[in-house]
Design a protein around this motif. Structure first.
Motif, mmCIF file in Angstrom:
data_model
loop_
_atom_site.group_PDB
_atom_site.id
_atom_site.type_symbol
_atom_site.label_atom_id
_atom_site.label_comp_id
_atom_site.label_asym_id
_atom_site.label_seq_id
_atom_site.Cartn_x
_atom_site.Cartn_y
_atom_site.Cartn_z
ATOM 1 N N ASN A 1 0.814 -1.222 0.000
ATOM 2 C CA ASN A 1 0.000 0.000 0.000
ATOM 3 C C ASN A 1 0.848 1.272 0.000
ATOM 4 O O ASN A 1 0.409 2.318 -0.503
ATOM 5 C CB ASN A 1 -0.957 0.012 1.197
ATOM 6 C CG ASN A 1 -2.184 -0.843 0.958
ATOM 7 O OD1 ASN A 1 -2.512 -1.181 -0.180
ATOM 8 N ND2 ASN A 1 -2.866 -1.206 2.026
ATOM 9 N N LEU B 1 1.466 1.772 -3.625
ATOM 10 C CA LEU B 1 0.233 2.228 -4.283
ATOM 11 C C LEU B 1 -0.026 3.709 -3.998
ATOM 12 O O LEU B 1 -0.351 4.490 -4.907
ATOM 13 C CB LEU B 1 -0.960 1.398 -3.805
ATOM 14 C CG LEU B 1 -1.125 0.000 -4.392
ATOM 15 C CD1 LEU B 1 -2.263 -0.732 -3.696
ATOM 16 C CD2 LEU B 1 -1.396 0.081 -5.886
ATOM 17 N N ASN B 2 0.126 4.101 -2.746
ATOM 18 C CA ASN B 2 -0.110 5.502 -2.382
ATOM 19 C C ASN B 2 0.876 6.425 -3.091
ATOM 20 O O ASN B 2 0.504 7.516 -3.547
ATOM 21 C CB ASN B 2 0.010 5.679 -0.875
ATOM 22 C CG ASN B 2 -1.125 5.002 -0.119
ATOM 23 O OD1 ASN B 2 -2.199 4.785 -0.667
ATOM 24 N ND2 ASN B 2 -0.890 4.668 1.139
ATOM 25 N N GLU C 1 -0.201 6.773 -6.765
ATOM 26 C CA GLU C 1 -1.422 7.572 -6.915
ATOM 27 C C GLU C 1 -1.201 9.042 -6.579
ATOM 28 O O GLU C 1 -1.880 9.922 -7.110
ATOM 29 C CB GLU C 1 -2.525 6.972 -6.039
ATOM 30 C CG GLU C 1 -3.009 5.627 -6.567
ATOM 31 C CD GLU C 1 -3.885 4.878 -5.576
ATOM 32 O OE1 GLU C 1 -4.062 5.382 -4.451
ATOM 33 O OE2 GLU C 1 -4.368 3.781 -5.924
ATOM 34 N N GLN C 2 -0.216 9.311 -5.715
ATOM 35 C CA GLN C 2 0.047 10.696 -5.322
ATOM 36 C C GLN C 2 1.223 11.312 -6.085
ATOM 37 O O GLN C 2 1.631 12.434 -5.803
ATOM 38 C CB GLN C 2 0.322 10.750 -3.812
ATOM 39 C CG GLN C 2 -0.863 10.338 -2.963
ATOM 40 C CD GLN C 2 -0.508 10.152 -1.501
ATOM 41 O OE1 GLN C 2 0.562 10.583 -1.051
ATOM 42 N NE2 GLN C 2 -1.401 9.513 -0.741
ATOM 43 N N ASN C 3 1.776 10.541 -7.065
ATOM 44 C CA ASN C 3 2.936 11.024 -7.827
ATOM 45 C C ASN C 3 4.065 11.463 -6.903
ATOM 46 O O ASN C 3 4.667 12.542 -7.071
ATOM 47 C CB ASN C 3 2.540 12.178 -8.755
ATOM 48 C CG ASN C 3 1.802 11.690 -9.982
ATOM 49 O OD1 ASN C 3 2.305 10.837 -10.707
ATOM 50 N ND2 ASN C 3 0.606 12.212 -10.207
ATOM 51 N N LYS D 1 -3.753 -7.355 -7.085
ATOM 52 C CA LYS D 1 -3.420 -5.976 -7.460
ATOM 53 C C LYS D 1 -2.030 -5.833 -8.060
ATOM 54 O O LYS D 1 -1.637 -4.724 -8.451
ATOM 55 C CB LYS D 1 -3.512 -5.069 -6.235
ATOM 56 C CG LYS D 1 -4.894 -4.984 -5.606
ATOM 57 C CD LYS D 1 -4.870 -4.060 -4.404
ATOM 58 C CE LYS D 1 -6.234 -3.947 -3.751
ATOM 59 N NZ LYS D 1 -6.194 -3.063 -2.559
ATOM 60 N N SER E 1 -2.830 -2.881 -9.992
ATOM 61 C CA SER E 1 -2.480 -1.485 -9.772
ATOM 62 C C SER E 1 -1.001 -1.206 -9.989
ATOM 63 O O SER E 1 -0.612 -0.079 -10.306
ATOM 64 C CB SER E 1 -2.841 -1.071 -8.337
ATOM 65 O OG SER E 1 -4.222 -1.230 -8.099
ATOM 66 N N ALA F 1 1.962 8.077 -11.582
ATOM 67 C CA ALA F 1 0.902 7.414 -12.342
ATOM 68 C C ALA F 1 1.425 6.779 -13.624
ATOM 69 O O ALA F 1 0.987 5.697 -14.027
ATOM 70 C CB ALA F 1 -0.215 8.412 -12.660
ATOM 71 N N ARG G 1 3.255 3.199 -13.006
ATOM 72 C CA ARG G 1 2.595 2.175 -12.196
ATOM 73 C C ARG G 1 2.809 0.771 -12.757
ATOM 74 O O ARG G 1 2.754 -0.202 -12.024
ATOM 75 C CB ARG G 1 1.112 2.471 -12.030
ATOM 76 C CG ARG G 1 0.273 2.348 -13.273
ATOM 77 C CD ARG G 1 -1.210 2.335 -12.947
ATOM 78 N NE ARG G 1 -1.669 3.530 -12.252
ATOM 79 C CZ ARG G 1 -2.139 3.521 -11.011
ATOM 80 N NH1 ARG G 1 -2.210 2.399 -10.320
ATOM 81 N NH2 ARG G 1 -2.563 4.644 -10.451
#
Length: 331
Positions: free
Chosen positions: A44, A47-48, A51-53, A246, A269, A282, A285
């Motif tokens: 995670n 992933l964070n 998603e937050q670049n 994921k 993801s 992004a 990924r």
């Protein structure tokens, strides 16, 4: 950059097939090195960051490829003892078809026979194959496909994975494997994860991701085959685990635009490669890099400061795309 994603394959002391393996004591020392010098990272966190670049927090995350038995008997046990988790990427051909990929068979017969004898075995069997011919030697590979291999091993891997038709390669390796190792089902039982072991690991905090069905070079197969290899491995694991998958790891680290397009149809993801060029955002990924275990103590002498890519050379930027390439030293 102080975040390290590390990939493992064989971790064993009892090594009757002489595969390139990390000793268990060295794996334990490496775990302790990471714990002493970094904080654990969790999926995670990655992933964070994507998603937050942004960059993930400093730390380490361990990953394990190919679904080998020691990932249950050794890695899982030692990770649980230390309160850690990891991402495990099994191929699923042994689970759905009772077979293992060419890459695993090639590792075993190379370890048992040695390079010189394996070259001769391949030449002898190719000469008598219905679609074969006489060769003076294994043809030289036109490109390097794995930095960790010497040139003679590179030549065999290119010959088997790109020069020959796939069914011819499988005929040759199956014949040699049966003669050297014996029954593949017995080998699977001794060396690969079962569904029961995967479920136990998952139930106790280990994370699983797709790694294809048969471990091909995805850049060398057509779109339909790419789609099967990627989505079938993801869907099979998701159904078995009763959980969303994921994560995906490209076989050999090779991928192209079509691979990313197919992953976009799934719940995946993040997808991982085999070179330590780690960037987050992004647009990255589906191309998260990983270090090899040789970069770190007690195996590596340079430690984590060495960022020279040590995995597969071909990637989205320079994929290897075609089988059946010509070779000129046939008689």
């Amino acid at each position: 950059m102080n975040h390290y994603i590390i990939t493992y394959h064989y971790i064993r002391d009892d090594n009757p097939y002489n595969v390139n393996a990390l000793r268990i004591s060295d794996f334990e020392k490496q775990l302790n090195y990471f714990i002493d010098n970094f904080s654990p990272l969790y999926p995670n966190d990655l992933l964070n960051a994507v998603e937050q670049n942004s960059e993930p927090p400093p730390g380490f995350l361990l990953t394990f490829d190919d679904g080998l038995k020691e990932h249950y008997k050794v890695a899982y046990r030692l990770l649980r003892e230390r309160g850690l988790s990891g991402i495990f990427f099994p191929n699923i051909s042994h689970l759905i078809g009772g077979n293992i990929p060419l890459v695993n068979k090639l590792q075993v017969v190379l370890g048992k026979l040695g390079i010189k004898k394996l070259e001769q075995y391949l030449l002898d069997r190719y000469k008598t194959h219905p679609q074969g011919r006489r060769l003076n030697a294994i043809p030289s590979a036109p490109v390097k496909i794995k930095r960790l291999d010497n040139m003679r091993v590179q030549n065999i891997k290119y010959f088997m994975n790109f020069t020959l038709d796939e069914h011819v390669s499988n005929d040759l390796i199956n014949d040699i494997f049966e003669g050297v190792v014996g029954d593949v089902r017995r080998y699977i039982a001794e060396n690969f994860l079962t569904e029961r072991e995967i479920l136990e690991m998952h139930d106790n905090g280990m994370v699983f991701g797709g790694h294809s069905v048969t471990h091909p070079y995805l850049t060398s197969v057509d779109y339909a085959r790419k789609e099967y290899e990627i989505l079938e491995s993801i869907n099979y694991l998701s159904s078995m685990l009763g959980d969303t998958v994921k994560y995906f790891c490209y076989p050999y680290g090779h991928f192209d635009t079509d691979c990313k397009k197919i992953l976009g149809k799934s719940d995946v993801s993040l997808a991982f490669t085999t070179t330590p060029e780690i960037h987050f955002g992004a647009s990255q990924r589906y191309s998260i890099g990983r270090y090899d275990t040789i970069h770190f103590p007690p195996v590596g002498s340079l430690g984590p400061v060495n960022t020279t890519p040590m995995g597969s050379v071909a990637s989205e930027k320079a994929p290897i795309k075609a089988r059946g390439e010509r070779f000129g030293d046939a008689k």
